[in-house]
Design a protein around this motif. Sequence first.
Motif, PDB file in Angstrom:
ATOM      1  N   MET A 108     -99.402 -26.713  52.267  1.00 22.65           N
ATOM      2  CA  MET A 108    -100.634 -25.968  52.045  1.00 22.65           C
ATOM      3  C   MET A 108    -101.125 -25.429  53.388  1.00 22.65           C
ATOM      4  SD  MET A 108    -103.798 -27.446  49.874  1.00 22.65           S
ATOM      5  CE  MET A 108    -105.399 -26.645  49.853  1.00 22.65           C
ATOM      6  N   VAL A 109    -100.937 -24.154  53.608  1.00 24.86           N
ATOM      7  CA  VAL A 109    -101.321 -23.511  54.867  1.00 24.86           C
ATOM      8  C   VAL A 109    -102.830 -23.320  54.865  1.00 24.86           C
ATOM      9  CG1 VAL A 109    -101.026 -21.450  56.284  1.00 24.86           C
ATOM     10  CG2 VAL A 109     -99.079 -22.369  55.021  1.00 24.86           C
ATOM     11  N   SER A 110    -103.485 -23.739  55.942  1.00 27.07           N
ATOM     12  CA  SER A 110    -104.947 -23.724  55.969  1.00 27.07           C
ATOM     13  C   SER A 110    -105.531 -22.324  55.974  1.00 27.07           C
ATOM     14  CB  SER A 110    -105.464 -24.494  57.190  1.00 27.07           C
ATOM     15  OG  SER A 110    -105.131 -23.811  58.387  1.00 27.07           O
ATOM     16  N   SER A 111    -104.758 -21.348  56.453  1.00 26.36           N
ATOM     17  CA  SER A 111    -105.238 -19.968  56.494  1.00 26.36           C
ATOM     18  C   SER A 111    -104.067 -19.024  56.296  1.00 26.36           C
ATOM     19  CB  SER A 111    -105.925 -19.679  57.833  1.00 26.36           C
ATOM     20  OG  SER A 111    -104.993 -19.783  58.888  1.00 26.36           O
ATOM     21  N   ALA A 112    -104.375 -17.779  56.027  1.00 30.18           N
ATOM     22  CA  ALA A 112    -103.322 -16.798  55.788  1.00 30.18           C
ATOM     23  C   ALA A 112    -102.743 -16.244  57.076  1.00 30.18           C
ATOM     24  CB  ALA A 112    -103.867 -15.649  54.931  1.00 30.18           C
ATOM     25  N   SER A 154    -112.344 -25.798  64.264  1.00 26.33           N
ATOM     26  CA  SER A 154    -113.021 -26.275  63.055  1.00 26.33           C
ATOM     27  C   SER A 154    -112.529 -25.496  61.847  1.00 26.33           C
ATOM     28  CB  SER A 154    -114.539 -26.124  63.186  1.00 26.33           C
ATOM     29  OG  SER A 154    -114.892 -24.747  63.276  1.00 26.33           O
ATOM     30  N   PHE A 155    -112.689 -26.108  60.678  1.00 27.98           N
ATOM     31  CA  PHE A 155    -112.435 -25.440  59.412  1.00 27.98           C
ATOM     32  C   PHE A 155    -113.792 -25.133  58.773  1.00 27.98           C
ATOM     33  CE2 PHE A 155    -108.150 -27.805  58.919  1.00 27.98           C
ATOM     34  CZ  PHE A 155    -107.484 -26.795  59.592  1.00 27.98           C
ATOM     35  N   GLY A 156    -114.074 -23.863  58.526  1.00 27.41           N
ATOM     36  CA  GLY A 156    -115.348 -23.464  57.958  1.00 27.41           C
ATOM     37  C   GLY A 156    -115.436 -23.734  56.468  1.00 27.41           C
ATOM     38  N   ASP A 157    -116.558 -23.342  55.883  1.00 29.09           N
ATOM     39  CA  ASP A 157    -116.807 -23.592  54.464  1.00 29.09           C
ATOM     40  C   ASP A 157    -115.761 -22.950  53.571  1.00 29.09           C
ATOM     41  OD1 ASP A 157    -119.047 -25.017  55.165  1.00 29.09           O
ATOM     42  OD2 ASP A 157    -120.464 -23.385  54.740  1.00 29.09           O
ATOM     43  N   ALA A 158    -115.310 -21.745  53.920  1.00 32.33           N
ATOM     44  CA  ALA A 158    -114.341 -21.046  53.079  1.00 32.33           C
ATOM     45  C   ALA A 158    -113.024 -21.822  52.987  1.00 32.33           C
ATOM     46  CB  ALA A 158    -114.085 -19.639  53.620  1.00 32.33           C
ATOM     47  N   PHE A 166    -109.442 -25.845  50.106  1.00 36.95           N
ATOM     48  CA  PHE A 166    -108.857 -27.178  49.959  1.00 36.95           C
ATOM     49  C   PHE A 166    -109.338 -27.829  48.665  1.00 36.95           C
ATOM     50  CE2 PHE A 166    -108.981 -27.712  54.892  1.00 36.95           C
ATOM     51  CZ  PHE A 166    -107.958 -26.788  55.020  1.00 36.95           C
ATOM     52  N   ARG A 167    -110.636 -27.714  48.424  1.00 43.34           N
ATOM     53  CA  ARG A 167    -111.242 -28.340  47.242  1.00 43.34           C
ATOM     54  C   ARG A 167    -110.713 -27.697  45.953  1.00 43.34           C
ATOM     55  NH1 ARG A 167    -116.173 -27.352  48.571  1.00 43.34           N
ATOM     56  NH2 ARG A 167    -116.528 -29.283  49.727  1.00 43.34           N
TER      57      ARG A 167
END
Length: 258
Positions: free
Chosen positions: A174-178, A186-190, A195-196
């Motif tokens: 699962m790649v955290s971003s494109a 940090s990982f922001g709300d988006a 993830f959720r």
Amino acid sequence: MNKINRLFQDNTDRKLHSLYFCAGAPTVDMVPQVLLTLQRRGIDMVEVGIPFSDPLADGPVIQAAGTVALRNGITLDKIFSQIDSIKDQVRIPLVLMGYLNVVMHYGYEAFFQRCVATGVSGCIIPDLPFDDYLNVVKPIADRYDVRVIMMITPETSAERIRLIDRHTDGFIYMVSSAGITGAQQSFGDAKVDYFRRIDAMQLRNPRMIGFGISNRQTLESAQAYAAGTIIGSKFVTLLNETRDADKAIDKLNEALAQ
């Protein structure tokens, strides 16, 4: 049982920790030393990068490591040979990560044969089209019981994710971003919402989250919604600086505590 499947089956009560490094960097013969050190230090699974001259998914840190590795004369054959030299000592799953051109040039049949012979449990080929995976690669990989791990991003549709989940085994990357690889503060709300959302899909395969994990905030945000995490660029940077896997892990653990 494939070591990847066994790892997830036997460790449902804790978060798994996987590291990536580029074979051949900073020195051409480091693969055995790095693998045995990571195993001794409690890393659950290791991705061994196969350097390529045009790594589309890689950020500047891993691109630079790949350039060094290619200049050092590393090849896929040499990577297999180095892994083979310690295969009887390696208990954790090993995953080769490289681009389609390299694997195709080597030959699919020969590639998966060597994976089995050297104790490699899986591979990640970021630019492998899913149709080619289904029709060409998967039948060969299945014959040798090697897992082909597919990636998803925040832009992957739910339908596509379900398709990948249905036709793969081992885990989903699962790649955290494109975007490309690289440490983030940090990982922001988006990203947390992404993830959720994927966690709520209750997929058959476990998920490992990678790209950007470099400190406590990014680590804990990812761990909350997946079976574990994969750290690449941060460890590659530290390995290049220290030229010693033990020292690199010490520095990584310090960073992940902050």
